[in-house]
Design a protein around this motif. Structure first.
Motif, PDB file in Angstrom:
ATOM      1  N   TYR A  93      24.915 -74.707  19.958  1.00  0.00           N
ATOM      2  CA  TYR A  93      25.358 -73.540  20.686  1.00  0.00           C
ATOM      3  C   TYR A  93      26.537 -73.972  21.935  1.00  0.00           C
ATOM      4  O   TYR A  93      27.467 -73.324  21.849  1.00  0.00           O
ATOM      5  N   LEU A  94      26.388 -75.215  22.312  1.00  0.00           N
ATOM      6  CA  LEU A  94      27.317 -75.489  23.413  1.00  0.00           C
ATOM      7  C   LEU A  94      28.680 -75.847  22.904  1.00  0.00           C
ATOM      8  O   LEU A  94      29.866 -75.448  23.233  1.00  0.00           O
ATOM      9  N   PHE A  95      28.431 -76.628  21.599  1.00  0.00           N
ATOM     10  CA  PHE A  95      29.869 -76.934  20.789  1.00  0.00           C
ATOM     11  C   PHE A  95      30.580 -75.610  20.327  1.00  0.00           C
ATOM     12  O   PHE A  95      31.794 -75.362  20.438  1.00  0.00           O
ATOM     13  N   VAL A  96      29.850 -74.507  19.847  1.00  0.00           N
ATOM     14  CA  VAL A  96      30.389 -73.414  19.413  1.00  0.00           C
ATOM     15  C   VAL A  96      30.845 -72.542  20.467  1.00  0.00           C
ATOM     16  O   VAL A  96      32.066 -71.970  20.674  1.00  0.00           O
ATOM     17  N   SER A  97      30.424 -72.603  21.904  1.00  0.00           N
ATOM     18  CA  SER A  97      30.776 -72.067  22.916  1.00  0.00           C
ATOM     19  C   SER A  97      32.384 -72.739  23.541  1.00  0.00           C
ATOM     20  O   SER A  97      33.216 -72.057  23.822  1.00  0.00           O
ATOM     21  N   ILE A  98      32.190 -73.977  23.296  1.00  0.00           N
ATOM     22  CA  ILE A  98      33.502 -74.630  23.676  1.00  0.00           C
ATOM     23  C   ILE A  98      34.579 -74.276  22.759  1.00  0.00           C
ATOM     24  O   ILE A  98      35.594 -73.904  23.226  1.00  0.00           O
ATOM     25  N   VAL A  99      34.214 -74.276  21.307  1.00  0.00           N
ATOM     26  CA  VAL A  99      35.173 -73.880  20.466  1.00  0.00           C
ATOM     27  C   VAL A  99      35.952 -72.389  20.863  1.00  0.00           C
ATOM     28  O   VAL A  99      37.000 -72.087  20.676  1.00  0.00           O
ATOM     29  N   GLY A 100      34.710 -71.452  21.054  1.00  0.00           N
ATOM     30  CA  GLY A 100      35.344 -70.124  21.517  1.00  0.00           C
ATOM     31  C   GLY A 100      36.157 -70.039  22.565  1.00  0.00           C
ATOM     32  O   GLY A 100      37.238 -69.375  22.664  1.00  0.00           O
ATOM     33  N   LEU A 101      35.927 -70.994  23.744  1.00  0.00           N
ATOM     34  CA  LEU A 101      36.752 -70.801  24.856  1.00  0.00           C
ATOM     35  C   LEU A 101      38.108 -71.417  24.498  1.00  0.00           C
ATOM     36  O   LEU A 101      39.050 -71.035  25.017  1.00  0.00           O
ATOM     37  N   TRP A 102      38.071 -72.398  23.806  1.00  0.00           N
ATOM     38  CA  TRP A 102      39.437 -73.021  23.008  1.00  0.00           C
ATOM     39  C   TRP A 102      40.249 -71.964  22.607  1.00  0.00           C
ATOM     40  O   TRP A 102      41.539 -71.937  22.766  1.00  0.00           O
ATOM     41  N   ASP A 103      39.603 -71.114  21.833  1.00  0.00           N
ATOM     42  CA  ASP A 103      40.275 -70.072  20.961  1.00  0.00           C
ATOM     43  C   ASP A 103      40.747 -69.112  21.765  1.00  0.00           C
ATOM     44  O   ASP A 103      42.002 -68.552  21.760  1.00  0.00           O
ATOM     45  N   LEU A 104      40.004 -68.607  22.834  1.00  0.00           N
ATOM     46  CA  LEU A 104      40.301 -67.625  23.840  1.00  0.00           C
ATOM     47  C   LEU A 104      41.694 -68.152  24.721  1.00  0.00           C
ATOM     48  O   LEU A 104      42.594 -67.285  24.860  1.00  0.00           O
ATOM     49  N   TYR A 105      41.655 -69.150  25.113  1.00  0.00           N
ATOM     50  CA  TYR A 105      42.604 -69.632  25.984  1.00  0.00           C
ATOM     51  C   TYR A 105      43.970 -69.844  25.157  1.00  0.00           C
ATOM     52  O   TYR A 105      44.923 -69.399  25.882  1.00  0.00           O
ATOM     53  N   TRP A 106      44.041 -70.259  24.039  1.00  0.00           N
ATOM     54  CA  TRP A 106      45.480 -70.421  23.303  1.00  0.00           C
ATOM     55  C   TRP A 106      45.828 -68.869  22.919  1.00  0.00           C
ATOM     56  O   TRP A 106      47.006 -68.710  22.618  1.00  0.00           O
ATOM     57  N   PHE A 107      44.778 -68.027  22.550  1.00  0.00           N
ATOM     58  CA  PHE A 107      45.317 -66.562  22.175  1.00  0.00           C
ATOM     59  C   PHE A 107      45.795 -65.901  23.241  1.00  0.00           C
ATOM     60  O   PHE A 107      46.997 -65.243  23.047  1.00  0.00           O
ATOM     61  N   TYR A 108      45.218 -65.869  24.371  1.00  0.00           N
ATOM     62  CA  TYR A 108      45.626 -65.131  25.620  1.00  0.00           C
ATOM     63  C   TYR A 108      46.778 -65.776  26.140  1.00  0.00           C
ATOM     64  O   TYR A 108      47.669 -65.060  26.769  1.00  0.00           O
ATOM     65  N   ARG A 109      46.955 -67.095  25.974  1.00  0.00           N
ATOM     66  CA  ARG A 109      47.937 -67.726  26.493  1.00  0.00           C
ATOM     67  C   ARG A 109      49.249 -67.118  26.092  1.00  0.00           C
ATOM     68  O   ARG A 109      50.544 -67.118  26.593  1.00  0.00           O
ATOM     69  N   GLY A 110      49.436 -66.662  24.740  1.00  0.00           N
ATOM     70  CA  GLY A 110      50.458 -66.105  23.905  1.00  0.00           C
ATOM     71  C   GLY A 110      50.890 -64.628  24.884  1.00  0.00           C
ATOM     72  O   GLY A 110      52.140 -64.380  24.563  1.00  0.00           O
ATOM     73  N   PHE A 111      50.110 -64.185  25.629  1.00  0.00           N
ATOM     74  CA  PHE A 111      50.512 -62.790  26.367  1.00  0.00           C
ATOM     75  C   PHE A 111      50.356 -63.235  27.850  1.00  0.00           C
ATOM     76  O   PHE A 111      50.507 -62.019  28.457  1.00  0.00           O
ATOM     77  N   ASP A 112      50.315 -64.408  28.256  1.00  0.00           N
ATOM     78  CA  ASP A 112      50.740 -64.776  29.691  1.00  0.00           C
ATOM     79  C   ASP A 112      49.500 -64.223  30.372  1.00  0.00           C
ATOM     80  O   ASP A 112      49.615 -63.748  31.569  1.00  0.00           O
ATOM     81  N   ILE A 113      48.253 -64.287  29.833  1.00  0.00           N
ATOM     82  CA  ILE A 113      47.165 -63.774  30.426  1.00  0.00           C
ATOM     83  C   ILE A 113      46.177 -64.935  30.859  1.00  0.00           C
ATOM     84  O   ILE A 113      45.760 -65.590  29.830  1.00  0.00           O
ATOM     85  N   PRO A 114      46.079 -65.222  32.142  1.00  0.00           N
ATOM     86  CA  PRO A 114      45.049 -66.525  32.330  1.00  0.00           C
ATOM     87  C   PRO A 114      43.521 -66.012  32.011  1.00  0.00           C
ATOM     88  O   PRO A 114      42.991 -65.543  33.173  1.00  0.00           O
ATOM     89  N   ILE A 115      42.986 -65.873  30.817  1.00  0.00           N
ATOM     90  CA  ILE A 115      41.928 -65.789  30.638  1.00  0.00           C
ATOM     91  C   ILE A 115      40.755 -66.156  31.279  1.00  0.00           C
ATOM     92  O   ILE A 115      39.832 -65.578  31.478  1.00  0.00           O
ATOM     93  N   LEU A 116      40.883 -67.530  31.673  1.00  0.00           N
ATOM     94  CA  LEU A 116      39.682 -68.083  32.213  1.00  0.00           C
ATOM     95  C   LEU A 116      39.630 -67.667  33.600  1.00  0.00           C
ATOM     96  O   LEU A 116      38.379 -67.549  34.105  1.00  0.00           O
ATOM     97  N   GLU A 117      40.457 -66.830  34.100  1.00  0.00           N
ATOM     98  CA  GLU A 117      40.484 -66.312  35.590  1.00  0.00           C
ATOM     99  C   GLU A 117      39.658 -64.832  35.350  1.00  0.00           C
ATOM    100  O   GLU A 117      39.042 -64.601  36.482  1.00  0.00           O
ATOM    101  N   PHE A 118      39.761 -64.213  34.498  1.00  0.00           N
ATOM    102  CA  PHE A 118      39.043 -62.934  34.161  1.00  0.00           C
ATOM    103  C   PHE A 118      37.653 -63.004  33.771  1.00  0.00           C
ATOM    104  O   PHE A 118      36.858 -61.960  33.578  1.00  0.00           O
ATOM    105  N   LEU A 119      37.035 -64.131  33.277  1.00  0.00           N
ATOM    106  CA  LEU A 119      35.689 -64.335  32.665  1.00  0.00           C
ATOM    107  C   LEU A 119      34.903 -64.477  33.554  1.00  0.00           C
ATOM    108  O   LEU A 119      35.043 -65.136  34.557  1.00  0.00           O
ATOM    109  N   GLN A 120      33.687 -63.867  33.525  1.00  0.00           N
ATOM    110  CA  GLN A 120      32.674 -64.016  34.565  1.00  0.00           C
ATOM    111  C   GLN A 120      31.466 -65.063  33.752  1.00  0.00           C
ATOM    112  O   GLN A 120      31.939 -65.455  32.523  1.00  0.00           O
ATOM    113  N   SER A 121      30.750 -65.500  34.593  1.00  0.00           N
ATOM    114  CA  SER A 121      29.706 -66.730  34.045  1.00  0.00           C
ATOM    115  C   SER A 121      28.982 -66.430  32.757  1.00  0.00           C
ATOM    116  O   SER A 121      28.960 -67.054  32.193  1.00  0.00           O
TER     117      SER A 121
END
Length: 253
Positions: free
Chosen positions: A52-80
């Motif tokens: 589960y931890l591995f899949v979560s890290i993979v999801g965060l990796w994918d989100l980071y690179w996807f929203y980086r293409g739109f200049d959105i710092p996605i990690l700053e908008f995520l809740q815990s």
């Protein structure tokens, strides 16, 4: 006559003493991956947690690179809570985990074949094609000095990260070019003008993109009155604007 002294007893090493070869570690040739797998076999719940931890890290990796293409710092908008469900938004992440384990298992199959058939492997080592597909453990070009199982697992992880990066970048390029899911967004004051594409959501925000103006919009969830999906290629007209012409070029009647 004095009795002859009895011969001195020959010292016998105690049974508890060291035995030749007994100090050899049976796990010395076991890779880190195999030792970790043995731990998972003894503790199945630990395997579930780490997966589960591995899949979560993979999801965060994918989100980071996807929203980086739109200049959105996605990690700053995520809740815990978003960090824990990041890997559950796309079933492909679980498939990537299974793919990593499968590729790692298949890539070490030549080494296992060598261990089971040492005589045949020794005879075939003189042929170049055999060494290319069934490398020996000492071949630096195949395993880089690491254990074959460790090399296979690390290689699968690197390839998976590259595939995720390519997939995320391709999705972002398609949306920037006008693809994606077109939506009509309304807040408390009415419809928000723009040709919006839905990028995604978090527990507190909605992320939109306007390909016509090449700008992103991040809206709090509580400020949105409604989101209506639109047919592909259809853009709702702004309030007060004339309706679009029909495909034949005639205006509305």
């Amino acid at each position: 006559m004095k009795p002859e002294p009895a011969p001195a007893p020959i010292p016998v090493p105690p049974l508890s003493g060291p035995v030749p070869g007994a100090d050899a570690d049976p796990d010395a040739d076991r890779s880190i991956v195999r030792r970790l797998w043995d731990v998972f076999r003894r503790e199945p719940m630990l395997l579930v947690t780490c997966s589960y931890l591995f899949v979560s890290i993979v999801g965060l990796w994918d989100l980071y690179w996807f929203y980086r293409g739109f200049d959105i710092p996605i990690l700053e908008f995520l809740q815990s809570s978003d960090y824990f469900v990041a890997g559950l938004r796309r079933p492909a992440y679980a498939g990537l985990l299974a793919w990593t384990l499968l590729v790692a298992a298949l890539s070490i199959w030549p080494q296992r074949w060598r261990m089971r058939h040492p005589e045949r492997a020794a005879r075939l080592d003189r042929r170049w094609w055999f060494r290319a597909f069934f490398p020996r453990r000492g071949d630096w070009w195949a395993y880089f000095g690491l254990h074959p199982e460790t090399t296979a697992t690390l290689t699968a992880l690197v390839v998976m990260a590259m595939m995720l990066f390519h997939q995320s970048d391709s999705r972002a390029d398609a949306i920037r070019a006008g693809g994606g899911n077109a939506v009509q967004v309304e807040d408390g004051r009415g419809r928000i003008a723009g040709d919006w594409r839905m990028l995604g959501t978090s527990s507190a925000y909605v992320f939109l993109w306007d390909p016509a103006e090449q700008r992103a919009l991040v809206l709090p969830v509580e400020s949105i009155a409604g989101i209506r999906p639109l047919a592909s290629g259809i853009v709702a007209a702004a309030p007060g604007a004339a309706p679009p012409a029909s495909p034949s070029g005639e205006g509305p009647r």
